[in-house]
Design an enzyme around this catalytic site. Structure first.
Site, PDB file in Angstrom:
ATOM      1  N   ARG A 171      15.795  -1.315  -6.006  1.00 43.55           N
ATOM      2  CA  ARG A 171      14.350  -1.275  -6.439  1.00 43.55           C
ATOM      3  C   ARG A 171      13.915  -1.036  -7.845  1.00 43.55           C
ATOM      4  O   ARG A 171      14.790  -0.180  -8.711  1.00 43.55           O
ATOM      5  CB  ARG A 171      13.380  -0.362  -5.575  1.00 43.55           C
TER       6      ARG A 171
ATOM      7  N   PRO B   1       0.877  -1.105   0.104  1.00 43.08           N
ATOM      8  CA  PRO B   1      -0.037   0.012  -0.098  1.00 43.08           C
ATOM      9  C   PRO B   1       0.976   1.198  -0.160  1.00 43.08           C
ATOM     10  O   PRO B   1       1.590   1.500   0.817  1.00 43.08           O
ATOM     11  CB  PRO B   1      -0.928  -0.199   1.156  1.00 43.08           C
ATOM     12  N   GLU B   2       0.558   2.031  -0.956  1.00 38.22           N
ATOM     13  CA  GLU B   2       0.970   3.441  -1.125  1.00 38.22           C
ATOM     14  C   GLU B   2       0.156   4.431  -0.597  1.00 38.22           C
ATOM     15  O   GLU B   2      -1.070   3.872  -0.215  1.00 38.22           O
ATOM     16  CB  GLU B   2       1.587   3.704  -2.314  1.00 38.22           C
TER      17      GLU B   2
ATOM     18  N   LYS C 270       1.732   6.778   4.549  1.00 35.85           N
ATOM     19  CA  LYS C 270       1.249   5.431   4.321  1.00 35.85           C
ATOM     20  C   LYS C 270       0.930   4.808   5.705  1.00 35.85           C
ATOM     21  O   LYS C 270       0.786   3.539   5.776  1.00 35.85           O
ATOM     22  CB  LYS C 270       2.575   4.672   3.629  1.00 35.85           C
TER      23      LYS C 270
END
Length: 304
Positions: A294, A2-3, A61
């Site tokens: 990433r 979740p962002e 977040k």
DNA sequence: CGTTCAACCTGGGCGC
DNA sequence: TGCGCCCAGGTTGAAC
């Protein structure tokens, strides 16, 4: 996972718990209980029971469930917050969890206070509140999430300005210039820095830079004020649109709304997860590179 | 300041 | 079928 858009969707999805009291809190431990919970689960369960929920907040977040400081059962309470960080696979659910073994926190809520007058809350078919109305679950498959029960000081330490920058939903070009304008870091890596701007994660960083037309490798200090304004504007509008769509459900479909539906914003993704696919704007191939360990997806022709 | 790496975990997908 | 490897929405701390 979740962002900001997913966490904001969670917040809205569980907002109906406001006005309820915690009747019971349990921390199932079918598997090794590795999730970070402070204080220790047994202590925390005792502190939660009886507390009255007055608000559900989002800080970047993170979700913070706020409890009031009124006396109850002869005890005098200070205001407290239950701060939940879903990290990669955490979900807050009012629905049945996807699997029983990854339930990390199970909260049973007291019944809502009856309103005076003829306009009472609509009863369910059975005349009793359903399970959905009385159970809040924190579910986390990977177990990287955290749950912390904090007072005002602790809330400030966890979610205050020393930890989180301005919320991405209201970020301005001026904010970006002030916080990142002299940085030599690659702009994509900087957008993930929660102290610079709160709420952007790996998916939305890629999508924002695509729509802003900015190469993710660009050092921040080389970006003009106009380009920062463009990035800020795109950030606000893209995240607002993603919230409207209730977030992005991708990959194995882990992310669900609080009432167990998929998000829809993945239908609007333009680069994330689309290595080798043709760019929507120029038809050239989307590339994948690695920055700060990433994945970064971008279109080298449209982003410079 | 900055980057790099490992660590925290589970589980899906892929090649062999 | 199974094994080994790579990958995943996040964050933190150590080392350099």
């Amino acid at each position: 996972m979740p962002e900001l858009p997913e966490v904001e969707t969670m917040r809205r999805g569980i907002a109906s718990i406001v006005g309820r009291r915690i009747a019971l809190a349990t921390f199932p431990k079918k598997t090794r209980q590795t999730i970070t919970i402070t204080p220790r689960p047994r202590t925390l369960a005792g502190k939660l029971v009886g507390r009255f929920i007055v608000a559900v907040h989002r800080f970047g977040k993170r979700i913070a469930i706020e409890f009031d400081g009124t006396p109850n059962c002869g005890k005098q309470f200070q205001p407290h917050w239950l701060v939940i960080e879903p990290r990669m696979t955490g979900l807050l659910l009012l629905a049945e969890p996807p699997t029983p073994q990854h339930v990390r926190l199970d909260i049973r809520l007291s019944q809502p206070r009856q309103q005076a007058g003829p306009h009472v809350a609509a009863p369910t078919a059975t005349g009793r509140p359903s399970k959905r109305d009385s159970q809040l679950v924190f579910w986390d498959r990977r177990g990287l999430g955290t749950v912390r029960f904090v007072d005002k000081r602790g809330l400030l330490a966890a979610c205050g300005p020393d930890r989180l920058g301005p919320d991405a939903l209201s970020i301005t070009g001026r904010d970006f210039v002030a916080r990142l304008g002299r940085s030599s870091r690659a702009v994509k890596v900087a957008l993930l820095d929660q102290k610079a701007v709160a709420g952007i994660g790996n998916i939305y960083a890629a999508e924002i830079l695509f729509h802003a037309g900015v190469d993710p490798r660009t050092p921040c200090r080389l970006l003009t004020v106009d380009r920062w304004k463009r990035i800020a504007s795109v950030t606000r509008h893209l995240l607002a649109k993603a919230i409207q769509c209730e977030g992005s459900t991708i990959g194995d479909g882990t992310y669900r709304t609080a009432d167990n539906r998929s998000g829809q914003f993945q239908l609007y993704h333009r680069v994330y997860g689309q290595k080798g696919m043709p760019c929507h704007a120029c038809n050239g191939p989307i590339e994948r590179i690695v920055q700060a360990q990433r994945s970064t997806f971008f279109c080298p022709r449209c982003q410079w």
